[in-house]
Motif scaffolding. Structure first.
Motif, PDB file in Angstrom:
ATOM      1  N   LEU A   1      11.313   9.603   7.041  1.00 16.61           N
ATOM      2  CA  LEU A   1      12.027  10.765   6.500  1.00 16.61           C
ATOM      3  C   LEU A   1      11.213  11.458   5.400  1.00 16.61           C
ATOM      4  N   ALA A   2      10.472  10.667   4.623  1.00 19.98           N
ATOM      5  CA  ALA A   2       9.679  11.234   3.528  1.00 19.98           C
ATOM      6  C   ALA A   2       8.380  11.859   4.000  1.00 19.98           C
ATOM      7  N   LYS A   3       7.911  11.449   5.177  1.00 11.79           N
ATOM      8  CA  LYS A   3       6.597  11.891   5.653  1.00 11.79           C
ATOM      9  C   LYS A   3       6.545  13.405   5.806  1.00 11.79           C
ATOM     10  N   TRP A   4       5.617  14.033   5.096  1.00 14.73           N
ATOM     11  CA  TRP A   4       5.403  15.487   5.142  1.00 14.73           C
ATOM     12  C   TRP A   4       6.669  16.271   4.777  1.00 14.73           C
ATOM     13  N   SER A   5       7.513  15.709   3.947  1.00 12.12           N
ATOM     14  CA  SER A   5       8.758  16.401   3.578  1.00 12.12           C
ATOM     15  C   SER A   5       8.980  16.321   2.069  1.00 12.12           C
ATOM     16  N   VAL A   6       8.788  17.443   1.407  1.00 11.31           N
ATOM     17  CA  VAL A   6       9.048  17.490  -0.034  1.00 11.31           C
ATOM     18  C   VAL A   6      10.541  17.339  -0.338  1.00 11.31           C
ATOM     19  N   PRO A   7      11.434  18.042   0.381  1.00 17.95           N
ATOM     20  CA  PRO A   7      12.874  17.882   0.074  1.00 17.95           C
ATOM     21  C   PRO A   7      13.361  16.438   0.232  1.00 17.95           C
ATOM     22  N   ASN A   8      12.947  15.762   1.287  1.00 20.64           N
ATOM     23  CA  ASN A   8      13.397  14.381   1.486  1.00 20.64           C
ATOM     24  C   ASN A   8      12.797  13.452   0.437  1.00 20.64           C
TER      25      ASN A   8
ATOM     26  N   LYS B   1      17.283   7.269  -7.186  1.00 19.96           N
ATOM     27  CA  LYS B   1      16.645   6.123  -7.857  1.00 19.96           C
ATOM     28  C   LYS B   1      15.920   5.222  -6.853  1.00 19.96           C
ATOM     29  N   GLY B   2      15.530   5.814  -5.732  1.00 15.69           N
ATOM     30  CA  GLY B   2      14.863   5.029  -4.710  1.00 15.69           C
ATOM     31  C   GLY B   2      13.490   4.528  -5.129  1.00 15.69           C
ATOM     32  N   LEU B   3      12.815   5.243  -6.034  1.00 15.45           N
ATOM     33  CA  LEU B   3      11.485   4.800  -6.468  1.00 15.45           C
ATOM     34  C   LEU B   3      11.534   3.437  -7.136  1.00 15.45           C
ATOM     35  N   LEU B   4      12.561   3.213  -7.952  1.00 11.98           N
ATOM     36  CA  LEU B   4      12.698   1.913  -8.619  1.00 11.98           C
ATOM     37  C   LEU B   4      12.865   0.797  -7.601  1.00 11.98           C
ATOM     38  N   CYS B   5      13.686   1.062  -6.620  1.00 14.98           N
ATOM     39  CA  CYS B   5      13.924   0.066  -5.578  1.00 14.98           C
ATOM     40  C   CYS B   5      12.646  -0.213  -4.796  1.00 14.98           C
ATOM     41  N   LEU B   6      11.934   0.836  -4.430  1.00 16.65           N
ATOM     42  CA  LEU B   6      10.700   0.670  -3.678  1.00 16.65           C
ATOM     43  C   LEU B   6       9.653  -0.104  -4.481  1.00 16.65           C
ATOM     44  N   ALA B   7       9.550   0.212  -5.769  1.00 17.96           N
ATOM     45  CA  ALA B   7       8.583  -0.488  -6.619  1.00 17.96           C
ATOM     46  C   ALA B   7       8.906  -1.979  -6.717  1.00 17.96           C
ATOM     47  N   LYS B   8      10.172  -2.290  -6.843  1.00 20.58           N
ATOM     48  CA  LYS B   8      10.572  -3.688  -6.953  1.00 20.58           C
ATOM     49  C   LYS B   8      10.265  -4.444  -5.659  1.00 20.58           C
ATOM     50  N   LEU B   9      10.508  -3.820  -4.535  1.00 21.37           N
ATOM     51  CA  LEU B   9      10.246  -4.478  -3.250  1.00 21.37           C
ATOM     52  C   LEU B   9       8.748  -4.664  -3.007  1.00 21.37           C
ATOM     53  N   VAL B  10       7.941  -3.690  -3.419  1.00 20.17           N
ATOM     54  CA  VAL B  10       6.487  -3.849  -3.312  1.00 20.17           C
ATOM     55  C   VAL B  10       6.026  -5.036  -4.149  1.00 20.17           C
ATOM     56  N   GLU B  11       6.677  -5.216  -5.283  1.00 17.32           N
ATOM     57  CA  GLU B  11       6.324  -6.328  -6.168  1.00 17.32           C
ATOM     58  C   GLU B  11       6.785  -7.677  -5.616  1.00 17.32           C
TER      59      GLU B  11
ATOM     60  N   LEU C   1       7.828  -5.446   5.199  1.00 17.08           N
ATOM     61  CA  LEU C   1       8.695  -4.776   4.232  1.00 17.08           C
ATOM     62  C   LEU C   1       7.872  -4.177   3.105  1.00 17.08           C
ATOM     63  N   GLN C   2       6.950  -4.939   2.577  1.00 12.49           N
ATOM     64  CA  GLN C   2       6.088  -4.418   1.514  1.00 12.49           C
ATOM     65  C   GLN C   2       5.294  -3.211   2.017  1.00 12.49           C
ATOM     66  N   ARG C   3       4.775  -3.322   3.228  1.00 15.88           N
ATOM     67  CA  ARG C   3       3.987  -2.231   3.793  1.00 15.88           C
ATOM     68  C   ARG C   3       4.823  -0.970   3.945  1.00 15.88           C
ATOM     69  N   ASN C   4       6.020  -1.092   4.510  1.00 19.34           N
ATOM     70  CA  ASN C   4       6.865   0.087   4.707  1.00 19.34           C
ATOM     71  C   ASN C   4       7.236   0.739   3.382  1.00 19.34           C
ATOM     72  N   CYS C   5       7.538  -0.068   2.371  1.00 18.14           N
ATOM     73  CA  CYS C   5       7.867   0.480   1.049  1.00 18.14           C
ATOM     74  C   CYS C   5       6.665   1.185   0.444  1.00 18.14           C
ATOM     75  N   LEU C   6       5.506   0.581   0.607  1.00 21.11           N
ATOM     76  CA  LEU C   6       4.286   1.179   0.063  1.00 21.11           C
ATOM     77  C   LEU C   6       3.966   2.496   0.772  1.00 21.11           C
ATOM     78  N   MET C   7       4.160   2.545   2.078  1.00 20.14           N
ATOM     79  CA  MET C   7       3.913   3.784   2.812  1.00 20.14           C
ATOM     80  C   MET C   7       4.903   4.876   2.414  1.00 20.14           C
ATOM     81  N   THR C   8       6.143   4.478   2.099  1.00 20.75           N
ATOM     82  CA  THR C   8       7.126   5.451   1.612  1.00 20.75           C
ATOM     83  C   THR C   8       6.687   6.027   0.277  1.00 20.75           C
ATOM     84  N   ILE C   9       6.221   5.163  -0.605  1.00 23.48           N
ATOM     85  CA  ILE C   9       5.715   5.628  -1.898  1.00 23.48           C
ATOM     86  C   ILE C   9       4.534   6.567  -1.701  1.00 23.48           C
ATOM     87  N   MET C  10       3.652   6.219  -0.762  1.00 23.64           N
ATOM     88  CA  MET C  10       2.488   7.080  -0.494  1.00 23.64           C
ATOM     89  C   MET C  10       2.918   8.478  -0.060  1.00 23.64           C
TER      90      MET C  10
END
Length: 613
Positions: free
Chosen positions: A377-384, A392-402, A408-417
């Motif tokens: 959903l985030a890929k190539w989409s500024v609104p999403n 507050k999804g960034l906090l959740c993604l950061a925690k899961l990467v950690e 799961l870590q890979r998907n979260c990291l790709m979302t952050i990217m």
């Protein structure tokens, strides 16, 4: 093309109209048989076959409900077979009319043979068998019929699809589940099967089955079939046109965990292949339930923190408090149970309690699916991307990467990217989300730096982390050397793709578009970035290109540095393949500038400064 137009016109008619036409033709044929003067026996045989066909057509009329009866009756195969029967009956009428009394001249011009009747009787027999088959579908009370009608003798898939879809419309629950599983299996085989299922109206009953909260098995079967269909933008558009997006969002937010896994996978698949689906999902606010499911049961064992700090744990605690309040707000029991999305029901709470007792493997699978959906959903989409940060999804993604590893870590990291890429292209998002003092931004950067350093055995993770850091280059102040240093270290990485990506990221720090480019260039040189950069110029084409671009910016913004002279940057420029330079417009502009700046600050370089590029 003509056949497609004809089929469209047929679908626009009521089923009674479709069936009435061949019945009228049958009556005309019977009248023509009585008037026949030649080939009387053959015409009589035609009349018998036509009577058999007409009888079955009349039976179909009695079975077919009126259009007000809804979608419980699947008439697609009946329409197709009735249309084929009409064409065969028209041929029959034409042939039988030729056997009536006529002038000698007409008899000579129009020649009728016994072979014509044999062919005609064969096709009429096929139409009778087709009608018998389609009536068997209705007599089976929704059960699956796998016999092969003559109309599908050259393409058995069409008859199986008809039978499965009819079972979805008219069968009992177990029959519908079996039919959905069979369609999922067919769709998995090849794209042609997928298209047939969509063209024959399979999407609508699958969505209806997906809504059936009485059976998890039914929902899983339906979502699996839809998942296998959703690898093409046009097929996904059919799903959208059938109001599939709101149904999928509703099921995701209010179903058991096993169902949510398959639905989240469906969301990811649709978002990956259709920009329209991505936008429609966002409008239906699907990002909130995805983030909620991703953060479920994540911070139970975390120690409490001060309430004034907006940590991940405190956010989850606040969400839980809001949910408890919503339970008691309404005395009727129909309150908003969801902390993030749409209206819920008592089922929402029961499914939440069920999730608490599910196996860890199942919880992990759900998070993997939700993270993949957020990534797509985030890929190539500024609104999403903005919606994810707003929840507050960034906090959740950061925690899961950690805390996590693997997929799961890979998907979260790709979302952050993808979010950082959106922030790079959108100044408003970048300023709002990745401020220096922002806790989510700090948590994300910390994890990106950790992955860059600790994932030496997994270049894919390093590439994603390096790309994300590069996208955030404009957000870092000059004193933020902890970001530049690990990137410089990666310039000498044994994997040239990682090294090249590090050069791309550092270029975003050193380029003229970055307000702090001079300070960043000095930091890159100070952290011994020039020697590995010169070695990178001897690598593959991508490494050479991005290594050269970064070297040029270092020369332009920090040309007086002795490190550049000691590393022999000018000699490296002299040894360049001129054709390679000419092929890249950016290098054609940068290299003369870099040579000029180096020649100004360093001795014995006048001759090289005249090299034409």
């Amino acid at each position: 093309m003509a056949r497609a137009i004809e089929q469209k016109q047929q679908l626009e008619k009521r089923i009674e109209e479709v069936l009435s036409f061949p019945i009228l033709l049958s009556d005309q044929i019977n009248a023509a048989v009585k008037e026949a003067e030649s080939f009387k026996f053959e015409c009589a045989e035609v009349g018998k076959q036509v009577d058999r066909l007409c009888q079955k057509l009349r039976t179909a009329v009695r079975l077919a409900p009126s259009t007000s009866a809804g979608n419980a009756f699947y008439d697609r195969p009946l329409r197709r077979i009735a249309a084929e029967a009409s064409r065969n009956l028209e041929k029959s009428l034409t042939l039988v009319k030729k056997c009536r009394r006529r002038s000698i001249l007409r008899r000579v011009v129009t020649i009728v043979s016994a072979a014509d009747f044999r062919k005609l009787l064969a096709i009429l027999d096929s139409s009778v068998a087709d009608m018998k088959w389609v009536l068997t579908i209705f007599d089976a009370a929704g059960g699956i019929v796998l016999t092969l009608p003559p109309i599908a003798s050259n393409d058995p898939i069409i008859s199986w699809v008809w039978s499965f879809i009819a079972s979805l419309h008219m069968g009992q629950l177990q029959d519908r589940i079996e039919a959905a599983n069979e369609l999922a299996s067919l769709a998995k085989d090849n794209d042609r099967n997928k298209q047939i299922i969509v063209d024959e109206g399979g999407v609508s009953p699958l969505l209806k089955l997906l809504k059936d909260h009485s059976s998890q098995e039914a929902q899983i079967a339906a979502s699996s079939a839809l998942f296998n269909l959703a690898n093409d933008q046009e097929r996904i558009q059919t799903l959208i046109d059938e109001s599939g997006i709101p149904i999928i969002v509703q099921v995701l937010g209010n179903s058991a965990m096993k169902v949510q896994i398959t639905v989240a996978n469906l969301v990811a698949k649709m978002a990956e292949h259709s920009p329209i689906a991505k936008e429609d999902f966002a409008r239906e606010n699907i990002i909130r339930p995805l983030v909620t499911l991703l953060s479920f049961d994540l911070f139970v064992d975390e120690p409490k923190v001060k309430p004034e700090k907006q940590s991940i744990h405190s956010l989850v605690q606040i969400n839980m408090e809001l949910e408890k309040k919503s339970l008691f707000k309404s005395g009727s029991g129909s309150s908003n149970l969801s902390i993030h999305y749409a209206e819920g029901s008592c089922k929402g709470l029961s499914h939440r309690k069920e999730r608490e007792h599910e196996k860890p493997e199942l919880k992990l699978e759900l998070k993997i699916s939700c993270a993949k959906a957020l990534w797509m959903l985030a890929k190539w989409s500024v609104p999403n991307s903005k919606r994810i940060t707003d929840t507050k999804g960034l906090l959740c993604l950061a925690k899961l990467v950690e805390a996590e590893e693997g997929e799961l870590q890979r998907n979260c990291l790709m979302t952050i990217m993808e979010i950082t890429a959106a922030a790079e292209s959108n100044p408003d998002l970048r300023r709002a989300t990745f401020k220096t003092n922002s806790p989510p931004a700090k948590a994300v950067v910390d994890q990106l730096l950790r992955v860059m350093k600790d994932s030496d055995e997994d270049p894919m993770l390093q590439l994603a982390a390096v790309t994300a850091i590069g996208s955030l280059a404009r957000t870092f102040p000059a004193r933020e050397t902890r970001v530049v240093c690990p990137l410089v270290e990666l310039l000498g990485h044994r994997n040239q793709e990682v090294a090249a990506e590090a050069a791309v990221a550092l270029t975003k720090f050193a380029c003229s578009d970055n307000f702090l480019c001079v300070e960043h260039c000095k930091n890159i040189i100070e952290f011994k970035g020039v020697p590995p950069l010169v070695r990178l110029l001897k690598g593959n084409e991508r490494a050479r290109l991005h290594g050269l671009i970064l070297t040029c910016y270092l020369a332009i913004h920090a040309g007086k540095s002795e490190e550049l002279e000691r590393a022999g940057v000018l000699n490296a420029f002299e040894g360049l393949d001129r054709l390679f330079v000419v092929q890249h417009l950016e290098l054609r502009e940068l290299i003369p500038q870099a040579i000029y700046h180096l020649s100004v600050f360093h001795q014995n370089s006048g001759m090289i400064a005249q090299i034409p590029f």
